[in-house]
Enzyme design. Sequence first.
Site, mmCIF file in Angstrom:
data_model
loop_
_atom_site.group_PDB
_atom_site.id
_atom_site.type_symbol
_atom_site.label_atom_id
_atom_site.label_comp_id
_atom_site.label_asym_id
_atom_site.label_seq_id
_atom_site.Cartn_x
_atom_site.Cartn_y
_atom_site.Cartn_z
ATOM 1 N N PRO A 81 0.813 -1.224 0.000
ATOM 2 C CA PRO A 81 0.000 0.000 0.000
ATOM 3 C C PRO A 81 0.839 1.262 0.000
ATOM 4 C CG PRO A 81 -0.975 -1.614 1.443
ATOM 5 C CD PRO A 81 0.327 -2.199 0.989
ATOM 6 N N CYS A 82 0.520 2.146 -0.940
ATOM 7 C CA CYS A 82 1.347 3.339 -1.136
ATOM 8 C C CYS A 82 0.747 4.592 -0.508
ATOM 9 C CB CYS A 82 1.577 3.580 -2.631
ATOM 10 S SG CYS A 82 0.057 3.878 -3.567
ATOM 11 N N GLN A 83 -0.537 4.552 -0.149
ATOM 12 C CA GLN A 83 -1.176 5.773 0.341
ATOM 13 C C GLN A 83 -0.451 6.410 1.528
ATOM 14 O OE1 GLN A 83 -2.697 2.902 -0.212
ATOM 15 N NE2 GLN A 83 -4.687 3.157 -1.218
ATOM 16 N N PRO A 84 0.071 5.615 2.478
ATOM 17 C CA PRO A 84 0.728 6.237 3.625
ATOM 18 C C PRO A 84 1.967 7.045 3.252
ATOM 19 C CG PRO A 84 0.194 3.949 4.077
ATOM 20 C CD PRO A 84 -0.021 4.166 2.617
ATOM 21 N N PHE A 85 2.515 6.820 2.053
ATOM 22 C CA PHE A 85 3.746 7.494 1.662
ATOM 23 C C PHE A 85 3.502 8.524 0.553
ATOM 24 C CE2 PHE A 85 4.507 3.052 2.829
ATOM 25 C CZ PHE A 85 5.185 3.261 4.013
#
Length: 676
Positions: A81-85
């Site tokens: 998952p890329c959303q946190p970055f």
Amino acid sequence: MGKLLFIDLFAGIGGFHTALHQLGCECVFASEIDESARVTYSNNYYKNSPQLFDNGFFNDDIRKISASEIPDFDILCAGFPCQPFSQAGHKKGFSDGGDSERGNLFFNIVDILEAKKPKAFFLENVRGIVNHDQGRTFKIIKEILEDELGYSFYFKVVKATDYGLPQHRPRVFMIGFRDEGSLKSFEFPKNIPLKFNMSDVFDGNCSREIGFTLRVGGAGSNINDRRNWDSYLVDDKVVRIQPQHALKIQGFSSDFQLPNSRREAMKQLGNSVAVDAVKACASELIRHLYTIDNHDEQKVAVKYARNKGEWSELYTFLKLIIDKKLDFCDEELNPISEVLKVHKVSTLNIGEEVLLDENDIKIKNKNNIKSLDKNIVTNEKLSEIKNKIIQGKSTFEIEQALKIFEDLGIQITKGTSNQKSDILLDVSYKENLIKNEGFGIKSYFGATPTLLNSSGSNTNFVYELKNFKKEYLDEINDIETSKKIADRIEKIYSKGCELCFWRIEADTMQYNLNVLDEEMPKILASLVLNFYKNRTNKLRENLKEIFDNHLSLKNKILDYDAYVIKVKRFLIAVLLGMFSSKKWDGTFSSNGTIIVKQDGSQVVFHIIKLNILENFLFENIKFDTPSTSRHRFASIYKERDGKYYIKLNLQLRFYWGLAKSNLTIRFLSHECIEII
């Protein structure tokens, strides 16, 4: 090297699957939690990989699977998952608890790499991860993969345009290899020209040669707005990009099946990797794997560096050759008058057996039996080995020990973490001969040994937070005191909330505990919570506290002694047969445990004297605190059901002897103080 096998984690609609399948690889396991994406994945890949679906290897929640349940494979692929970055996800990184712990799911990848040890990995994320938190996040990822897991690490910010697709889409690709040795020469492939442009995509004259990066949200802006990504000027008309266009600039074939809903189709494509970019880099990854596999020097290389626990097992092997016996002991590890006589020494991992009698040492292999000089193994040599083990740090070599095994004609190999029997013995007790009896080994040469190692989701206990409000989330997760877990729990209670045990995160451990006793998950959950809340680390004292104060634990028919029996059975199961990471069949693979004391002497427990072993464990096991980030616990997160949860991790360690020797206190972290 035959057909390469890969797994597809956080699979989305299968960009990795498409790319690696085109390169001749086979997918043996996939995991995707989004229901709509799962339908798309199944619709498109069942024809390629029917066994993936028919055999139950298309998983949903990666947190609920144990690594041991995943088939063996060569390459791990994951666009975690890329959303946190990303900017859209407010760049919270590992601390993002807003949507099913999306911020720390990288550590599930770590658990799988650690357990399965594949030849290579291929990870993908947004480029923001490289500089997130001033580079600290990326540094943690690199250090874990290199230093903790032993992989090489290569990365590059890659655009879809680099490999022929008319879309910018900058993403960081991370690739690494196990056992690469001196062949650290992997290079990402060189860029190639565009295969087509946006005019070809729209079949008209488009004002842009290269398209915008496909996104998940924020569609519908005016074409002149800087936030626009889905509108184009084609033949002097404003045209909104459609799924068939997005398929092409992501590298999927035109017959790829998408949902009927345009919104859902564009969301799935916006979350996908660019197939051609993955395929180009995966092709180089595979080529490099063949280079490693075909390199003769790498094929014959043997690693002799071991940690203290591994050297202690070899020490025990040699000491048994000298002593030819094991002393039974009491609950204080004092030898008693009874012994097990040892007639044969071997392990599950070697082909040789050492045969012992009063006057001779013989080595038996599949071809012959030969006598050996007794002076190959002496107490003096063993004393030197013991001192080197005690003085050693991390992994190290002991030339003296290697020379002894060479003289014995034994090729030593490492065991696995999935063995309870570290050594196999023929022993006799009161004239009764027991053949090929498995024994575990617990050594006090280093830090006190563990009974149950923390293992991410396998040992995480999940608690629902009743009466919790969204505004409490960051306030509590931001607590970073020296005793942050206890302080976070205290703050939760101060808000009028309650922690109610829900489940063990991984299905396997839940299953194993229910096999043992239906009440065991709840008993352990109460013990774990009491440990982190009140810091009652000694198991015996902890159980007494929760029985006296935790009314919900009590079965009205049972008294405290009944719970002691239940807990003792759990301890015996963990010591002799049960693993947290694989389904337990209720049997013991080991029937005894050899204790290596700090002075080098050895004593033994065996189920012949089960009550002594039970009492020793019950009186000498403590709760321990592992790394909260590594094992993904102690932070509150919102699950997809809209409720809030927190996880607490179970790790059990021996503490015998701490009060009986000179004490040294070592601060392992802000949360963990080890007394040796």
